[in-house]
Write a protein that holds these residues in place. Structure first.
Motif, PDB file in Angstrom:
ATOM      1  N   ARG A   1      11.815 -13.171  -8.757  1.00 42.21           N
ATOM      2  CA  ARG A   1      10.771 -14.033  -8.178  1.00 42.21           C
ATOM      3  C   ARG A   1      11.225 -14.637  -6.852  1.00 42.21           C
ATOM      4  O   ARG A   1      10.403 -14.838  -5.957  1.00 42.21           O
ATOM      5  N   GLU A   2      12.518 -14.908  -6.720  1.00 46.08           N
ATOM      6  CA  GLU A   2      13.044 -15.430  -5.461  1.00 46.08           C
ATOM      7  C   GLU A   2      13.120 -14.342  -4.398  1.00 46.08           C
ATOM      8  O   GLU A   2      12.869 -14.595  -3.217  1.00 46.08           O
ATOM      9  N   ASN A   3      13.476 -13.117  -4.797  1.00 50.11           N
ATOM     10  CA  ASN A   3      13.630 -12.009  -3.844  1.00 50.11           C
ATOM     11  C   ASN A   3      12.320 -11.354  -3.448  1.00 50.11           C
ATOM     12  O   ASN A   3      12.256 -10.695  -2.407  1.00 50.11           O
ATOM     13  N   TYR A   4      11.290 -11.486  -4.290  1.00 49.98           N
ATOM     14  CA  TYR A   4       9.994 -10.863  -4.019  1.00 49.98           C
ATOM     15  C   TYR A   4       8.866 -11.889  -4.123  1.00 49.98           C
ATOM     16  O   TYR A   4       7.978 -11.773  -4.964  1.00 49.98           O
ATOM     17  N   PRO A   5       8.884 -12.914  -3.235  1.00 52.64           N
ATOM     18  CA  PRO A   5       7.793 -13.890  -3.272  1.00 52.64           C
ATOM     19  C   PRO A   5       6.477 -13.254  -2.821  1.00 52.64           C
ATOM     20  O   PRO A   5       6.473 -12.182  -2.192  1.00 52.64           O
ATOM     21  N   GLN A   6       5.391 -13.915  -3.150  1.00 47.29           N
ATOM     22  CA  GLN A   6       4.076 -13.440  -2.741  1.00 47.29           C
ATOM     23  C   GLN A   6       4.070 -13.205  -1.235  1.00 47.29           C
ATOM     24  O   GLN A   6       4.608 -14.004  -0.469  1.00 47.29           O
ATOM     25  N   GLY A   7       3.516 -12.063  -0.840  1.00 49.76           N
ATOM     26  CA  GLY A   7       3.433 -11.706   0.576  1.00 49.76           C
ATOM     27  C   GLY A   7       4.535 -10.771   1.046  1.00 49.76           C
ATOM     28  O   GLY A   7       4.448 -10.233   2.153  1.00 49.76           O
ATOM     29  N   THR A   8       5.577 -10.555   0.222  1.00 56.59           N
ATOM     30  CA  THR A   8       6.657  -9.647   0.592  1.00 56.59           C
ATOM     31  C   THR A   8       6.112  -8.228   0.714  1.00 56.59           C
ATOM     32  O   THR A   8       5.363  -7.764  -0.141  1.00 56.59           O
ATOM     33  N   ARG A   9       6.508  -7.546   1.770  1.00 55.84           N
ATOM     34  CA  ARG A   9       6.095  -6.157   1.969  1.00 55.84           C
ATOM     35  C   ARG A   9       7.154  -5.239   1.362  1.00 55.84           C
ATOM     36  O   ARG A   9       8.363  -5.476   1.493  1.00 55.84           O
ATOM     37  N   ILE A  10       6.694  -4.188   0.667  1.00 56.32           N
ATOM     38  CA  ILE A  10       7.590  -3.219   0.045  1.00 56.32           C
ATOM     39  C   ILE A  10       7.135  -1.798   0.369  1.00 56.32           C
ATOM     40  O   ILE A  10       5.993  -1.568   0.779  1.00 56.32           O
ATOM     41  N   GLU A  11       8.062  -0.863   0.145  1.00 60.54           N
ATOM     42  CA  GLU A  11       7.785   0.568   0.287  1.00 60.54           C
ATOM     43  C   GLU A  11       8.161   1.242  -1.030  1.00 60.54           C
ATOM     44  O   GLU A  11       9.233   0.974  -1.583  1.00 60.54           O
TER      45      GLU A  11
ATOM     46  N   ILE B   1       1.602   9.481 -13.142  1.00 65.83           N
ATOM     47  CA  ILE B   1       0.667  10.440 -12.550  1.00 65.83           C
ATOM     48  C   ILE B   1      -0.277   9.773 -11.550  1.00 65.83           C
ATOM     49  O   ILE B   1      -0.763  10.409 -10.625  1.00 65.83           O
ATOM     50  N   GLN B   2      -0.522   8.479 -11.728  1.00 65.96           N
ATOM     51  CA  GLN B   2      -1.423   7.753 -10.841  1.00 65.96           C
ATOM     52  C   GLN B   2      -0.690   6.978  -9.749  1.00 65.96           C
ATOM     53  O   GLN B   2      -1.291   6.205  -9.016  1.00 65.96           O
ATOM     54  N   ALA B   3       0.617   7.209  -9.620  1.00 66.02           N
ATOM     55  CA  ALA B   3       1.422   6.487  -8.637  1.00 66.02           C
ATOM     56  C   ALA B   3       0.963   6.796  -7.216  1.00 66.02           C
ATOM     57  O   ALA B   3       0.566   7.923  -6.910  1.00 66.02           O
ATOM     58  N   PRO B   4       1.050   5.804  -6.347  1.00 69.26           N
ATOM     59  CA  PRO B   4       0.818   6.079  -4.928  1.00 69.26           C
ATOM     60  C   PRO B   4       1.888   7.042  -4.425  1.00 69.26           C
ATOM     61  O   PRO B   4       2.962   7.134  -5.020  1.00 69.26           O
ATOM     62  N   PRO B   5       1.630   7.734  -3.340  1.00 65.89           N
ATOM     63  CA  PRO B   5       2.644   8.635  -2.788  1.00 65.89           C
ATOM     64  C   PRO B   5       3.901   7.875  -2.369  1.00 65.89           C
ATOM     65  O   PRO B   5       3.828   6.726  -1.924  1.00 65.89           O
ATOM     66  N   VAL B   6       5.053   8.526  -2.510  1.00 66.89           N
ATOM     67  CA  VAL B   6       6.308   7.957  -2.025  1.00 66.89           C
ATOM     68  C   VAL B   6       6.121   7.595  -0.552  1.00 66.89           C
ATOM     69  O   VAL B   6       5.509   8.335   0.212  1.00 66.89           O
ATOM     70  N   GLY B   7       6.625   6.426  -0.188  1.00 67.43           N
ATOM     71  CA  GLY B   7       6.498   5.947   1.183  1.00 67.43           C
ATOM     72  C   GLY B   7       5.326   5.008   1.394  1.00 67.43           C
ATOM     73  O   GLY B   7       5.214   4.382   2.445  1.00 67.43           O
ATOM     74  N   THR B   8       4.447   4.886   0.386  1.00 63.01           N
ATOM     75  CA  THR B   8       3.309   3.977   0.499  1.00 63.01           C
ATOM     76  C   THR B   8       3.813   2.541   0.585  1.00 63.01           C
ATOM     77  O   THR B   8       4.735   2.143  -0.125  1.00 63.01           O
ATOM     78  N   LEU B   9       3.193   1.770   1.462  1.00 61.26           N
ATOM     79  CA  LEU B   9       3.536   0.365   1.630  1.00 61.26           C
ATOM     80  C   LEU B   9       2.587  -0.502   0.821  1.00 61.26           C
ATOM     81  O   LEU B   9       1.443  -0.113   0.561  1.00 61.26           O
ATOM     82  N   GLY B  10       3.074  -1.673   0.430  1.00 64.35           N
ATOM     83  CA  GLY B  10       2.244  -2.599  -0.321  1.00 64.35           C
ATOM     84  C   GLY B  10       2.718  -4.025  -0.138  1.00 64.35           C
ATOM     85  O   GLY B  10       3.777  -4.277   0.443  1.00 64.35           O
ATOM     86  N   THR B  11       1.928  -4.957  -0.676  1.00 59.48           N
ATOM     87  CA  THR B  11       2.222  -6.381  -0.574  1.00 59.48           C
ATOM     88  C   THR B  11       2.327  -6.977  -1.966  1.00 59.48           C
ATOM     89  O   THR B  11       1.429  -6.785  -2.800  1.00 59.48           O
ATOM     90  N   ILE B  12       3.413  -7.702  -2.225  1.00 63.23           N
ATOM     91  CA  ILE B  12       3.623  -8.353  -3.519  1.00 63.23           C
ATOM     92  C   ILE B  12       2.615  -9.489  -3.684  1.00 63.23           C
ATOM     93  O   ILE B  12       2.459 -10.319  -2.780  1.00 63.23           O
ATOM     94  N   ILE B  13       1.969  -9.533  -4.852  1.00 64.52           N
ATOM     95  CA  ILE B  13       1.078 -10.653  -5.151  1.00 64.52           C
ATOM     96  C   ILE B  13       1.643 -11.518  -6.270  1.00 64.52           C
ATOM     97  O   ILE B  13       1.104 -12.575  -6.568  1.00 64.52           O
ATOM     98  N   GLY B  14       2.753 -11.065  -6.885  1.00 66.27           N
ATOM     99  CA  GLY B  14       3.401 -11.856  -7.917  1.00 66.27           C
ATOM    100  C   GLY B  14       4.397 -11.038  -8.714  1.00 66.27           C
ATOM    101  O   GLY B  14       4.543  -9.834  -8.506  1.00 66.27           O
ATOM    102  N   VAL B  15       5.079 -11.725  -9.633  1.00 65.04           N
ATOM    103  CA  VAL B  15       6.017 -11.092 -10.573  1.00 65.04           C
ATOM    104  C   VAL B  15       5.645 -11.616 -11.953  1.00 65.04           C
ATOM    105  O   VAL B  15       5.609 -12.831 -12.169  1.00 65.04           O
ATOM    106  N   ASP B  16       5.347 -10.703 -12.887  1.00 59.89           N
ATOM    107  CA  ASP B  16       4.945 -11.161 -14.220  1.00 59.89           C
ATOM    108  C   ASP B  16       6.161 -11.474 -15.095  1.00 59.89           C
ATOM    109  O   ASP B  16       7.303 -11.325 -14.658  1.00 59.89           O
ATOM    110  N   ASP B  17       5.920 -11.920 -16.311  1.00 56.38           N
ATOM    111  CA  ASP B  17       6.997 -12.356 -17.203  1.00 56.38           C
ATOM    112  C   ASP B  17       7.900 -11.228 -17.689  1.00 56.38           C
ATOM    113  O   ASP B  17       8.957 -11.490 -18.246  1.00 56.38           O
TER     114      ASP B  17
END
Length: 74
Positions: A13-23, A30-46
């Protein structure tokens, strides 16, 4: 599925706060985004899963201990 300790969960939760960009590096789904897809963290669940809004519109979570992402540093 791996269990996560309270210490590890706190660190995630400290390393991936809301708004963190990841690749996406690896996701075995089977439904995974393609490798290299970028995204934004909206949270970390329990369970330690990273909740992500992927740039391609996907909402698939990053599973702790299974999937691999990296932070995008600007």
């Amino acid at each position: 599925m791996r269990m996560i300790s309270e210490k590890a969960l706190k660190a995630l939760r400290e390393n991936y706060p809301q708004g963190t960009r990841i690749e996406l590096i690896q996701m075995d789904d089977i439904q995974a985004p393609p490798v290299g897809t970028l995204g934004t963290i909206i949270g970390v669940d329990d369970t330690g899963s990273l909740l992500v809004n992927w740039d391609n519109g996907s909402g698939l979570n990053v599973i702790y201990g299974e999937d691999v992402v990296r932070k995008v540093v600007r």
